[in-house]
Design a protein around this motif. Structure first.
Motif, PDB file in Angstrom:
ATOM      1  N   PHE A   1       0.850  -1.179   0.000  1.00 60.37           N
ATOM      2  CA  PHE A   1       0.000   0.000   0.000  1.00 60.37           C
ATOM      3  C   PHE A   1       0.894   1.241   0.000  1.00 60.37           C
ATOM      4  N   PRO A   2       0.674   2.155  -0.946  1.00 58.73           N
ATOM      5  CA  PRO A   2       1.629   3.267  -1.114  1.00 58.73           C
ATOM      6  C   PRO A   2       1.669   4.209   0.083  1.00 58.73           C
ATOM      7  N   LYS A   3       2.870   4.682   0.374  1.00 60.23           N
ATOM      8  CA  LYS A   3       3.032   5.741   1.358  1.00 60.23           C
ATOM      9  C   LYS A   3       2.695   7.079   0.695  1.00 60.23           C
ATOM     10  N   THR A   4       2.496   8.091   1.520  1.00 65.53           N
ATOM     11  CA  THR A   4       2.192   9.423   0.999  1.00 65.53           C
ATOM     12  C   THR A   4       3.471  10.219   0.830  1.00 65.53           C
ATOM     13  N   ASP A   5       3.624  10.822  -0.339  1.00 65.23           N
ATOM     14  CA  ASP A   5       4.766  11.689  -0.592  1.00 65.23           C
ATOM     15  C   ASP A   5       4.405  13.091  -0.136  1.00 65.23           C
ATOM     16  N   TRP A   6       4.833  13.445   1.077  1.00 67.17           N
ATOM     17  CA  TRP A   6       4.489  14.736   1.670  1.00 67.17           C
ATOM     18  C   TRP A   6       5.389  15.854   1.183  1.00 67.17           C
ATOM     19  N   SER A   7       6.365  15.542   0.323  1.00 65.66           N
ATOM     20  CA  SER A   7       7.220  16.606  -0.186  1.00 65.66           C
ATOM     21  C   SER A   7       6.516  17.414  -1.269  1.00 65.66           C
ATOM     22  N   LYS A   8       5.380  16.917  -1.764  1.00 59.75           N
ATOM     23  CA  LYS A   8       4.631  17.616  -2.800  1.00 59.75           C
ATOM     24  C   LYS A   8       3.564  18.496  -2.157  1.00 59.75           C
TER      25      LYS A   8
ATOM     26  N   VAL B   1       0.677  18.993  -3.355  1.00 60.71           N
ATOM     27  CA  VAL B   1      -0.502  18.128  -3.431  1.00 60.71           C
ATOM     28  C   VAL B   1       0.010  16.717  -3.174  1.00 60.71           C
ATOM     29  N   PRO B   2      -0.087  16.222  -1.922  1.00 63.87           N
ATOM     30  CA  PRO B   2       0.489  14.915  -1.586  1.00 63.87           C
ATOM     31  C   PRO B   2      -0.047  13.823  -2.506  1.00 63.87           C
ATOM     32  N   GLU B   3       0.830  12.913  -2.887  1.00 68.53           N
ATOM     33  CA  GLU B   3       0.445  11.875  -3.831  1.00 68.53           C
ATOM     34  C   GLU B   3       0.986  10.523  -3.379  1.00 68.53           C
ATOM     35  N   PRO B   4       0.476   9.428  -3.963  1.00 67.49           N
ATOM     36  CA  PRO B   4       1.048   8.113  -3.654  1.00 67.49           C
ATOM     37  C   PRO B   4       2.509   8.072  -4.086  1.00 67.49           C
ATOM     38  N   GLN B   5       3.340   7.550  -3.224  1.00 65.94           N
ATOM     39  CA  GLN B   5       4.780   7.552  -3.484  1.00 65.94           C
ATOM     40  C   GLN B   5       5.169   6.346  -4.332  1.00 65.94           C
TER      41      GLN B   5
END
Length: 462
Positions: free
Chosen positions: A433-440, A442-446
């Motif tokens: 299950f993908p982690k969240t890419d909080w560097s964006k 608009v957070p997206e699936p990493q």
């Protein structure tokens, strides 16, 4: 150097710094607009919100190092309550408002009281000086009315048939079985859908590859560095963004969030067998109800999609856990008072940055039972937790004067995609299950979201 998700240290520093930077920007915009008498007022009774100082923020570094933004905000909420102010070096202050009881003024305040200020200056190099935050407020409101009118349910109907056609044409190219990166596939498909609806079939038929490449360059300009330095050509993504904007005159702002929500919806359904089965069963029931299995043609795709209540609440629950904007920020041009659920009153001073952390407000435990769990039934007819919680209990699309005009359009896109996939394919999530890419922003699936597929017996919609 570009900001990347692989650097935990830079992520921690950026999240701490962005609060200070946004506050500084907002103060500059807000103070210029504040009436002099408002600026002179002081909050004696009731008192200002409790303050989170720099020392307290240091205790949050472990969660920030892990890139866990919700956990960081949750710690602050648990310790300080639904209203608190983050103070950076005692100079810059941002007041956080968590939950519906304290959010009314944030979402409904007049432009003379609550403003975006200069917070969205970084979007001007992306979209140009002729639209959005590149124009004055009156022009921006008029542009908003144009979009709102174009996306009303009565007009939305004309977009649904092209959406469904693009979905069917795209997945017709898949084989009988295979493995795909769901994130890549849905990005391509949503570009086709938006291009068809906004530019027309003829343009997208000859310019699709070019539009895809240009959009990726513009999308690449949506990063934390562009907030701090939106105009500098020293950042490679800014240069690519500017060149792409010169060539691409129609920007598909809905694609960014719809792609991520579509992927999150798939990841959630494919890891929750109960709701996946319920969504597939709903598709079968609707198909049989309309007699499509016997070869009849659907003439009202809009009505067909509107019947998909189970799929709708699955998407809605996905948006609760993965809101496109984890936090909305405004500037208080005049002081105002808020009253918490516990009965405490606080005065938020003029000039403060106000933040509504949707990623936390969508998970408050007194509104949402087992809020950390994916449970679409919470929006079903027997529970309706968001309605029981009252206005502003669910703010994934904003609220009040700043509601997202594209909400219905987004739901239609995602329903058109997933109703087709659920009817026609057996799907299995191969990746974790993908982690969240909080560097964006608009957070997206990493990373990639790999899915295997196998065709079912075809149940067409047209």
């Amino acid at each position: 150097m570009e900001f990347t998700s692989s650097s935990a240290m830079w992520l921690a520093m950026a999240i701490l710094a962005i609060t200070a930077a946004l506050t500084k920007i907002a103060l500059g915009g807000g103070r210029r607009r504040c009436l002099s008498e408002s600026s002179d007022l002081t909050c004696k009774t009731p008192p200002p919100p409790p303050v989170v100082n720099c020392i307290a923020l240091l205790g949050l570094l472990p969660a920030l190092f892990r890139g866990d933004v919700p956990a960081t905000m949750q710690q602050l909420y648990a310790k300080f309550g639904s209203v608190f102010t983050v103070s950076v070096a005692g100079l810059l202050k941002a007041t956080f408002l968590v939950g519906p009881e304290v959010s009314a003024h944030f979402f409904q305040g007049l432009e003379s009281e609550v403003s975006h200020g200069d917070l969205f200056e970084f979007t001007v190099p992306m979209f140009g000086k002729e639209v959005g935050h590149g124009v004055d407020n009156a022009t921006r409101i008029e542009q908003g009315r144009f979009f709102a009118e174009a996306l009303k349910p009565a007009r939305l109907r004309i977009h649904v048939d092209p959406m469904v056609q693009e979905v069917e044409d795209y997945f017709a190219k898949w084989g009988q079985h295979g493995t795909v990166d769901l994130k890549h596939e849905l990005e391509q498909l949503l570009l086709l859908i938006s291009g068809r609806c906004l530019l027309g079939k003829e343009v997208m038929g000859t310019k699709f590859d070019e539009v895809c490449n240009l959009f990726r360059d513009i999308e690449g300009g949506v990063n934390l560095m562009s907030v701090f330095f939106p105009y500098t050509p020293l950042i490679p993504s800014n240069r690519r963004r500017d060149m792409a904007r010169e060539r691409l005159h129609a920007i598909f702002s809905d694609i960014h969030t719809s792609t991520h929500t579509s992927v999150w919806t798939g990841a959630r359904l494919l890891t929750h067998e109960k709701f996946l089965a319920a969504a597939v069963d709903e598709q079968d029931q609707i198909v049989r109800k309309h007699g499509i299995i016997n070869g009849r043609i659907v003439t009202d795709h809009y009505g067909f999609l509107m019947e998909m209540h189970m799929l709708h609440i699955c998407i809605k629950e996905t948006l609760r856990l993965h809101p496109p904007a984890p936090m909305i920020v405004r500037t208080a041009l005049r002081q105002f008072t808020v009253r918490t659920r516990e009965g405490h009153e606080y005065c938020v001073p003029a000039g403060h940055t106000m933040a509504s952390p949707i990623v936390i407000s969508n998970r408050v435990p007194y509104i949402y039972k087992d809020a950390h769990l994916y449970d679409p039934d919470r929006f079903g007819p027997r529970r309706e937790e968001d309605k029981v919680g009252g206005k502003f209990s669910y703010t994934s699309f904003g609220g009040g004067r700043n509601s997202c005009v594209g909400e219905n359009y987004a739901y239609m896109q995602i329903k058109a995609i997933w109703s087709h996939l659920l009817r026609n394919f057996e799907l299995k999530l191969l990746s974790p299950f993908p982690k969240t890419d909080w560097s964006k922003l608009v957070p997206e699936p990493q990373g990639k979201v790999m899915v295997s597929y196998k065709r079912r017996q075809l149940l067409p919609t047209s």
